[in-house]
Motif scaffolding. Structure first.
Motif, PDB file in Angstrom:
ATOM      1  N   ASP A   1      52.475   7.993 -24.343  1.00 10.81           N
ATOM      2  CA  ASP A   1      52.231   9.428 -24.522  1.00 10.81           C
ATOM      3  C   ASP A   1      52.554   9.861 -25.949  1.00 10.81           C
ATOM      4  OD1 ASP A   1      51.410   9.639 -21.914  1.00 10.81           O
ATOM      5  OD2 ASP A   1      53.370  10.282 -21.158  1.00 10.81           O
ATOM      6  N   GLU A   2      53.624   9.324 -26.511  1.00 12.33           N
ATOM      7  CA  GLU A   2      53.979   9.667 -27.894  1.00 12.33           C
ATOM      8  C   GLU A   2      52.903   9.180 -28.864  1.00 12.33           C
ATOM      9  OE1 GLU A   2      57.774   7.913 -28.469  1.00 12.33           O
ATOM     10  OE2 GLU A   2      58.880   9.565 -27.502  1.00 12.33           O
ATOM     11  N   ALA A   3      52.368   7.987 -28.618  1.00 11.35           N
ATOM     12  CA  ALA A   3      51.284   7.477 -29.470  1.00 11.35           C
ATOM     13  C   ALA A   3      50.055   8.373 -29.381  1.00 11.35           C
ATOM     14  CB  ALA A   3      50.930   6.045 -29.059  1.00 11.35           C
ATOM     15  N   HIS A   4      49.735   8.848 -28.182  1.00 10.64           N
ATOM     16  CA  HIS A   4      48.603   9.751 -28.007  1.00 10.64           C
ATOM     17  C   HIS A   4      48.839  11.055 -28.748  1.00 10.64           C
ATOM     18  CE1 HIS A   4      46.262  12.896 -25.960  1.00 10.64           C
ATOM     19  NE2 HIS A   4      45.337  11.961 -25.849  1.00 10.64           N
TER      20      HIS A   4
ATOM     21  N   ARG B   1      50.511  11.464 -31.403  1.00 11.41           N
ATOM     22  CA  ARG B   1      50.365  11.212 -32.841  1.00 11.41           C
ATOM     23  C   ARG B   1      48.912  10.994 -33.235  1.00 11.41           C
ATOM     24  NH1 ARG B   1      54.343   7.365 -31.793  1.00 11.41           N
ATOM     25  NH2 ARG B   1      52.802   5.739 -32.239  1.00 11.41           N
ATOM     26  N   GLY B   2      48.029  10.884 -32.260  1.00 10.25           N
ATOM     27  CA  GLY B   2      46.632  10.593 -32.559  1.00 10.25           C
ATOM     28  C   GLY B   2      46.329   9.110 -32.590  1.00 10.25           C
ATOM     29  N   ASP B   3      47.305   8.290 -32.202  1.00  9.07           N
ATOM     30  CA  ASP B   3      47.118   6.839 -32.171  1.00  9.07           C
ATOM     31  C   ASP B   3      46.607   6.459 -30.787  1.00  9.07           C
ATOM     32  OD1 ASP B   3      47.144   4.148 -32.489  1.00  9.07           O
ATOM     33  OD2 ASP B   3      49.319   3.932 -32.681  1.00  9.07           O
ATOM     34  N   VAL B   4      45.300   6.270 -30.664  1.00  9.76           N
ATOM     35  CA  VAL B   4      44.677   5.976 -29.377  1.00  9.76           C
ATOM     36  C   VAL B   4      43.751   4.771 -29.538  1.00  9.76           C
ATOM     37  CG1 VAL B   4      44.797   8.334 -28.506  1.00  9.76           C
ATOM     38  CG2 VAL B   4      42.818   7.620 -29.861  1.00  9.76           C
ATOM     39  N   ALA B   5      43.459   4.142 -28.404  1.00  7.15           N
ATOM     40  CA  ALA B   5      42.501   3.026 -28.402  1.00  7.15           C
ATOM     41  C   ALA B   5      41.093   3.596 -28.528  1.00  7.15           C
ATOM     42  CB  ALA B   5      42.645   2.219 -27.117  1.00  7.15           C
ATOM     43  N   LYS B   6      40.412   3.233 -29.599  1.00  5.54           N
ATOM     44  CA  LYS B   6      39.093   3.818 -29.848  1.00  5.54           C
ATOM     45  C   LYS B   6      38.180   2.771 -30.460  1.00  5.54           C
ATOM     46  CE  LYS B   6      36.773   7.593 -32.273  1.00  5.54           C
ATOM     47  NZ  LYS B   6      36.953   8.779 -33.143  1.00  5.54           N
ATOM     48  N   SER B   7      36.997   2.659 -29.887  1.00  6.40           N
ATOM     49  CA  SER B   7      35.977   1.755 -30.407  1.00  6.40           C
ATOM     50  C   SER B   7      34.817   2.580 -30.952  1.00  6.40           C
ATOM     51  CB  SER B   7      35.489   0.810 -29.300  1.00  6.40           C
ATOM     52  OG  SER B   7      34.342   0.107 -29.718  1.00  6.40           O
ATOM     53  N   GLN B   8      34.512   2.386 -32.224  1.00  6.99           N
ATOM     54  CA  GLN B   8      33.388   3.085 -32.828  1.00  6.99           C
ATOM     55  C   GLN B   8      32.067   2.607 -32.250  1.00  6.99           C
ATOM     56  OE1 GLN B   8      33.983   5.661 -34.853  1.00  6.99           O
ATOM     57  NE2 GLN B   8      31.789   6.118 -34.745  1.00  6.99           N
ATOM     58  N   GLU B   9      32.069   1.385 -31.733  1.00  6.42           N
ATOM     59  CA  GLU B   9      30.842   0.859 -31.137  1.00  6.42           C
ATOM     60  C   GLU B   9      30.465   1.629 -29.873  1.00  6.42           C
ATOM     61  OE1 GLU B   9      29.009  -1.316 -32.572  1.00  6.42           O
ATOM     62  OE2 GLU B   9      30.428  -1.684 -34.195  1.00  6.42           O
ATOM     63  N   VAL B  10      31.460   2.098 -29.130  1.00  9.00           N
ATOM     64  CA  VAL B  10      31.173   2.899 -27.940  1.00  9.00           C
ATOM     65  C   VAL B  10      30.512   4.217 -28.349  1.00  9.00           C
ATOM     66  CG1 VAL B  10      32.197   4.108 -25.986  1.00  9.00           C
ATOM     67  CG2 VAL B  10      33.031   1.841 -26.622  1.00  9.00           C
ATOM     68  N   ASN B  11      31.048   4.859 -29.396  1.00  6.02           N
ATOM     69  CA  ASN B  11      30.427   6.099 -29.886  1.00  6.02           C
ATOM     70  C   ASN B  11      28.995   5.847 -30.356  1.00  6.02           C
ATOM     71  OD1 ASN B  11      32.832   7.382 -29.374  1.00  6.02           O
ATOM     72  ND2 ASN B  11      33.557   7.280 -31.481  1.00  6.02           N
ATOM     73  N   THR B  12      28.811   4.749 -31.068  1.00  2.00           N
ATOM     74  CA  THR B  12      27.463   4.416 -31.551  1.00  2.00           C
ATOM     75  C   THR B  12      26.505   4.211 -30.390  1.00  2.00           C
ATOM     76  OG1 THR B  12      28.424   3.375 -33.519  1.00  2.00           O
ATOM     77  CG2 THR B  12      26.149   2.789 -32.939  1.00  2.00           C
TER      78      THR B  12
ATOM     79  N   ARG C   1      41.944  10.625 -23.647  1.00  2.00           N
ATOM     80  CA  ARG C   1      42.025  12.081 -23.491  1.00  2.00           C
ATOM     81  C   ARG C   1      41.820  12.750 -24.834  1.00  2.00           C
ATOM     82  NH1 ARG C   1      46.992  10.512 -21.477  1.00  2.00           N
ATOM     83  NH2 ARG C   1      48.040  11.882 -22.962  1.00  2.00           N
ATOM     84  N   LEU C   2      41.560  14.055 -24.779  1.00  2.00           N
ATOM     85  CA  LEU C   2      41.379  14.803 -26.009  1.00  2.00           C
ATOM     86  C   LEU C   2      42.640  14.731 -26.864  1.00  2.00           C
ATOM     87  CD1 LEU C   2      39.494  18.013 -24.792  1.00  2.00           C
ATOM     88  CD2 LEU C   2      38.573  16.122 -26.125  1.00  2.00           C
ATOM     89  N   VAL C   3      42.466  14.577 -28.150  1.00  2.00           N
ATOM     90  CA  VAL C   3      43.587  14.435 -29.077  1.00  2.00           C
ATOM     91  C   VAL C   3      43.584  15.625 -30.024  1.00  2.00           C
ATOM     92  CG1 VAL C   3      44.632  13.022 -30.873  1.00  2.00           C
ATOM     93  CG2 VAL C   3      43.501  11.933 -28.934  1.00  2.00           C
ATOM     94  N   TRP C   4      44.729  16.302 -30.110  1.00  2.00           N
ATOM     95  CA  TRP C   4      44.909  17.399 -31.070  1.00  2.00           C
ATOM     96  C   TRP C   4      46.121  17.039 -31.918  1.00  2.00           C
ATOM     97  CZ3 TRP C   4      40.896  20.629 -30.853  1.00  2.00           C
ATOM     98  CH2 TRP C   4      40.220  20.777 -29.651  1.00  2.00           C
ATOM     99  N   SER C   5      45.902  16.373 -33.015  1.00  2.00           N
ATOM    100  CA  SER C   5      47.010  15.921 -33.850  1.00  2.00           C
ATOM    101  C   SER C   5      46.574  15.905 -35.310  1.00  2.00           C
ATOM    102  CB  SER C   5      47.469  14.518 -33.419  1.00  2.00           C
ATOM    103  OG  SER C   5      48.454  14.021 -34.288  1.00  2.00           O
TER     104      SER C   5
ATOM    105  N   GLN D   1      44.305  -4.561 -29.036  1.00  2.00           N
ATOM    106  CA  GLN D   1      44.992  -4.418 -30.315  1.00  2.00           C
ATOM    107  C   GLN D   1      45.925  -3.207 -30.304  1.00  2.00           C
ATOM    108  OE1 GLN D   1      44.530  -7.504 -31.707  1.00  2.00           O
ATOM    109  NE2 GLN D   1      44.267  -6.489 -33.671  1.00  2.00           N
ATOM    110  N   TRP D   2      45.448  -2.097 -29.762  1.00  2.00           N
ATOM    111  CA  TRP D   2      46.266  -0.872 -29.685  1.00  2.00           C
ATOM    112  C   TRP D   2      47.467  -1.092 -28.766  1.00  2.00           C
ATOM    113  CZ3 TRP D   2      46.928   2.187 -25.193  1.00  2.00           C
ATOM    114  CH2 TRP D   2      47.598   3.381 -25.398  1.00  2.00           C
ATOM    115  N   TYR D   3      47.253  -1.758 -27.646  1.00  2.00           N
ATOM    116  CA  TYR D   3      48.343  -1.996 -26.693  1.00  2.00           C
ATOM    117  C   TYR D   3      49.411  -2.897 -27.313  1.00  2.00           C
ATOM    118  CZ  TYR D   3      50.524  -2.639 -22.125  1.00  2.00           C
ATOM    119  OH  TYR D   3      51.401  -2.641 -21.075  1.00  2.00           O
ATOM    120  N   GLU D   4      48.976  -3.878 -28.088  1.00  2.00           N
ATOM    121  CA  GLU D   4      49.939  -4.755 -28.751  1.00  2.00           C
ATOM    122  C   GLU D   4      50.769  -3.980 -29.771  1.00  2.00           C
ATOM    123  OE1 GLU D   4      50.745  -7.929 -28.302  1.00  2.00           O
ATOM    124  OE2 GLU D   4      49.392  -8.121 -26.588  1.00  2.00           O
TER     125      GLU D   4
END
Length: 358
Positions: A20-23, A25-36, A113-117, A215-218
């Motif tokens: 939750d603290e990582a979220h 801070r805006g540190d989330v698991a994100k793949s740009q390929e999914v957005n693409t 989830r939505l990130v506001w950081s 990578q994010w989980y590690e």
């Protein structure tokens, strides 16, 4: 080297608080390929579903150009013309544009989830650190990006070759076709290419998301010391909690000893247990005002003797009451009969003493 040592110590899975603290801070698991993938899939859906409505603005525009001599060029006329063109564009492009916006949002919301950081906007030395830059260039992420790019290049080339090579003869003869026929053929091939690209990128997006999540989980893993510190913060320092328990026990002991002189009878076993009960006429059941074992039981008996409180030895009843009743609580129903006999015995003694004095 220090960083490597620190990371090697982080062997414990992260807690929900850490995630939750990582979220935050805006540190989330994100793949740009999914957005693409969502953007290309949304564009493909728009082209296949709304190409007719987009082409529907051709006739109004053609009529406008053909009858341009009739358009009023004064202020109100130009304003009305601008409004007409705006409405036509909104009618033709509004829904497709909205679908692209939804696809862009869905690509992010599906991953986290939505990130506001504003944490990422803060200056950080790691962003200009040569060591961090070297790691970004030659690390796992860079290798994964290179692999993704190479795979997409080869896969896209293979898809285009598989679709366009069988159509090479028809494409060569397209110079003899009219514009409408040429547009129809190009549209058909374009949709086939986009459909194949969407299917190919879906595989890339899924694989990249799991890689980015791992990578994010590690990165969120914790060392044993961090686990202890978080436990102290969330549950409290064990030493402080022990001290608080001691203070509570001391206050409870003092309150019990103050209540012993108000007891009606002390039930003992006779050395290890002592339970002080208070009873007055009209009460539903006797109430436990003090209890204890060993030294506390001895102190209860001493106070009782000093205030002439009757002490009754009943080994099973003393043990049962000590185990089943709390301070300031009524005795359990199953002990009513045994306690009633003790209370009756004590009251009988008091009446006897009163008679002898009279």
């Amino acid at each position: 080297m220090a960083d490597e040592g620190d990371s090697s110590d982080k062997t414990e899975d992260p807690t929900q608080k850490r995630l939750d603290e990582a979220h935050d801070r805006g540190d989330v698991a994100k793949s740009q390929e999914v957005n693409t993938w969502f953007m290309i899939a949304g564009a493909t859906l728009v082209l296949s579903s709304f190409s007719g409505s987009i082409g529907g603005i051709q006739m109004p525009l053609r009529n406008l150009i053909a009858n341009a001599w009739m358009v009023r060029v004064d202020g109100p006329g130009l304003l009305a013309l601008g409004q007409r063109l705006e409405y036509m564009l909104l009618a033709a492009l509004g829904v497709p544009f909205l679908m692209l916006v939804i696809a862009a949002l869905a690509g992010n919301m599906l991953q986290h989830r939505l990130v506001w950081s504003g944490e990422s906007l803060k200056p950080s030395f790691s962003k200009i650190s040569p060591a961090a830059g070297f790691k970004r260039v030659f690390g796992k992420q860079a290798a994964a990006n290179f692999g993704k790019g190479l795979f997409k290049l080869l896969a896209l080339g293979a898809v285009m070759a598989a679709i366009l090579w069988p159509e090479r003869l028809r494409l060569e003869s397209m110079l003899q076709f009219g514009p409408e026929t040429m547009l129809s053929v190009i549209s058909s091939l374009t949709m086939r290419l986009l459909g194949s690209v969407v299917a190919m990128l879906a595989v890339v997006a899924i694989a990249d998301y799991f890689f980015q999540y791992r990578q994010w989980y590690e990165r969120q893993k914790m060392s044993l010391q961090e686990m202890k510190e978080e436990f102290k913060q969330s549950e409290g320092d064990p030493h402080i909690k022990g001290r608080i328990r001691q203070l509570r026990h001391a206050r409870m002991k003092k309150r019990m000893m103050t209540a012993v002189p108000k007891a009606s009878v002390i039930i003992t076993n006779p050395t290890h247990y002592a339970v002080a009960l208070s009873y007055e006429r009209g009460m539903a059941a006797p109430i436990c005002v003090a209890k204890g074992v060993d030294l506390i039981a001895l102190k209860i008996r001493e106070i009782a003797k000093a205030h002439d409180i009757p002490i009754v030895e009943n080994v099973p009843l003393a043990r049962a009451l000590h185990a089943s009743v709390e301070i300031d609580d009524e005795i359990p129903v199953e002990h009513y009969h045994a306690v009633a006999e003790v209370i009756g015995y004590v009251m009988g003694l008091r009446r006897g003493f009163s008679g002898q004095r009279a």
